[in-house]
Design an enzyme around this catalytic site. Structure first.
Site, PDB file in Angstrom:
ATOM      1  N   ARG A 126       0.819  -1.216   0.000  1.00 42.11           N
ATOM      2  CA  ARG A 126       0.000   0.000   0.000  1.00 42.11           C
ATOM      3  C   ARG A 126       0.854   1.267   0.000  1.00 42.11           C
ATOM      4  NH1 ARG A 126      -5.142  -2.010   3.734  1.00 42.11           N
ATOM      5  NH2 ARG A 126      -6.237  -2.844   1.942  1.00 42.11           N
ATOM      6  N   LYS A 144     -20.064 -16.976   2.033  1.00 45.06           N
ATOM      7  CA  LYS A 144     -21.512 -16.828   2.214  1.00 45.06           C
ATOM      8  C   LYS A 144     -22.220 -16.159   1.055  1.00 45.06           C
ATOM      9  CE  LYS A 144     -22.172 -17.129   7.029  1.00 45.06           C
ATOM     10  NZ  LYS A 144     -23.122 -16.717   8.029  1.00 45.06           N
ATOM     11  N   GLY A 172      -9.552  -8.249  -1.394  1.00 44.89           N
ATOM     12  CA  GLY A 172      -9.818  -9.237  -0.354  1.00 44.89           C
ATOM     13  C   GLY A 172      -9.054 -10.540  -0.547  1.00 44.89           C
ATOM     14  N   GLY A 178     -13.736  -4.469   0.652  1.00 41.60           N
ATOM     15  CA  GLY A 178     -15.106  -3.986   0.844  1.00 41.60           C
ATOM     16  C   GLY A 178     -15.515  -2.977  -0.206  1.00 41.60           C
TER      17      GLY A 178
END
Length: 415
Positions: free
Chosen positions: A38, A207, A372, A395
């Site tokens: 980053r 999920k 992610g 996200g």
């Protein structure tokens, strides 16, 4: 959705104070940075603003800061590494107040081409996370121009991402996006809004609930939707297959006929109506239980997806499925991938994820990895340099793929 926002190439910063919101949320171990991706990613924007004669004031959050300001979540290690990378002294304002007298004094003393780094914005607690007016104004008071280059934080309407832009604009200043934001907007935005077809979307992870909106949005945009990972079992169950002890969206099972299965059947119907292909696993790698620890040796076997024994659980896609998915990628021109195909942290259960990564690495399509776990997988497996774009925000990229407007993107000036 190239989004047409002002970028650092559209503003003149000579002699001006430029507040840049970076994403310096780096992993630390005993005060040492373990992955500097980053920091490196932020360099092009910082160097451009310095070369143009700006006085560059950097800010970022680090960690979750649950128990108030602490040395363990100070940006001091970032300042040190950044100084090395830029080859110039970065003046770190260690004051936990972030925008207090120390910061004001440091900024007042700046010359063109100087760099100041403020302390962790989350040290201001709810003032940052609830987009506090006072903190937003204090940040804006330090600068003339604002640049957002923190895509990983752009889905949160925090003071350093959203509130500050209103205060900068109120005093006639400009708000632009940095190169990193620009790249994310171009790749993710164009993939979803204006893809070169055939467009294949690959969704994995645990999920269904987390990805319902993404599935819904991508079904309307893509030509083929590939489902893998733990969430595939909810789809298989919806089709009446026995899935053994495999992961299923449990909290919804009570309402299974109405919600989960209902949702998946709806998905299937919707896909059929829109003339889209949904690909589900045809075989599954199974074991008696989830590996513990996650990378422990584990005994597995492969069965057809509709023949999972009641006492076994599926932990990866099988080889036939991997081949099916790789084939679907071959003819694609745009591929978006979010979420692994199995428990990729375990070498035995990483085969499905590796096969998909490999098929993306070998195609000449535009390949976009949506942050992610999929980004982690691609990096760990050594395929990173073969992808067109790896998103820096988990996200944020998910919300982008859902078709949501991100506060950090919306807050920038239009061209």
């Amino acid at each position: 959705m190239g989004l047409n926002k002002k970028s650092v190439d559209d503003i003149n910063v000579a002699g001006k104070r430029v507040l840049v919101r970076c994403d310096f949320n780096v992993p630390l171990k005993n005060g040492e940075i373990t992955d500097e991706t980053r920091i490196v990613a932020a360099l092009p924007t910082i160097k451009k603003l310095l070369a143009d004669g700006g006085k560059v004031i950097l800010c970022s959050h680090l960690g979750k800061v649950k128990n108030g300001p602490n040395e363990g979540e100070s940006l001091a290690p970032v300042a040190k590494r950044l100084s090395e990378k830029l080859g110039k002294e970065v003046n770190f304002v260690a004051d936990y107040n972030v925008t207090g007298e120390a910061a004001t004094a440091a900024v007042a003393a700046m010359k063109e081409g100087d760099v100041v780094l403020l302390q962790n914005t989350r040290f201001r607690g709810k003032e940052e996370t609830k987009n506090g007016e006072e903190f937003s104004k204090e940040l804006a008071d330090l600068a003339d121009v604002y640049v957002c280059d923190a895509f990983g934080s752009s889905h949160r309407a925090h003071a350093s991402v959203a509130g500050v832009t209103e205060c900068i604009r109120a005093k006639g200043g400009e708000c632009a996006v940095g190169y990193l934001m620009q790249k994310e907007i171009d790749f993710l935005g164009n993939a979803v809004e204006n893809p070169v077809r055939p467009f294949v979307a690959i969704l994995g992870g645990a999920k269904v609930a987390d990805k319902l909106n993404v599935i819904n949005n991508l079904l309307e945009k893509c030509d083929t939707l590939i489902i893998g990972g733990g969430m595939a079992f909810t789809f298989l169950k919806a089709q009446g297959y026995e899935i053994g002890k495999s992961l299923v969206d449990d909290e919804k099972l009570d309402y299974c006929n109405v919600s989960v299965c209902g949702t998946d059947k709806e998905m299937m119907d919707k896909a059929a109506k829109l003339g889209k292909k949904i690909l589900l696993p045809v075989d599954t790698t199974i074991a008696a239980s989830f590996p513990n620890p996650i990378d422990a040796e584990i005994e597995v076997s492969v069965v057809d997806a509709d023949k999972i024994p009641a006492d076994m659980e599926g932990l990866d896609i099988g080889p036939k499925t991997a081949e099916l998915y790789a084939d679907a990628v071959k003819s694609a021109k745009t591929v978006v991938w979010n979420g692994p195909m199995g428990v990729f942290e375990n070498p035995v259960l990483a085969k499905g994820t590796i096969a998909v990564a490999k098929s993306l690495a070998e195609t000449d399509a535009t390949t976009i990895i949506g942050g992610g776990d999929s980004a982690a997988a691609v990096n760990q497996l050594g395929f990173a340099d073969k992808m067109s774009h790896i998103s820096t925000g988990g996200g944020a990229s998910l919300e982008f793929l859902e078709g949501k407007e991100l506060p950090g993107v919306a807050a920038a000036d239009d061209k």
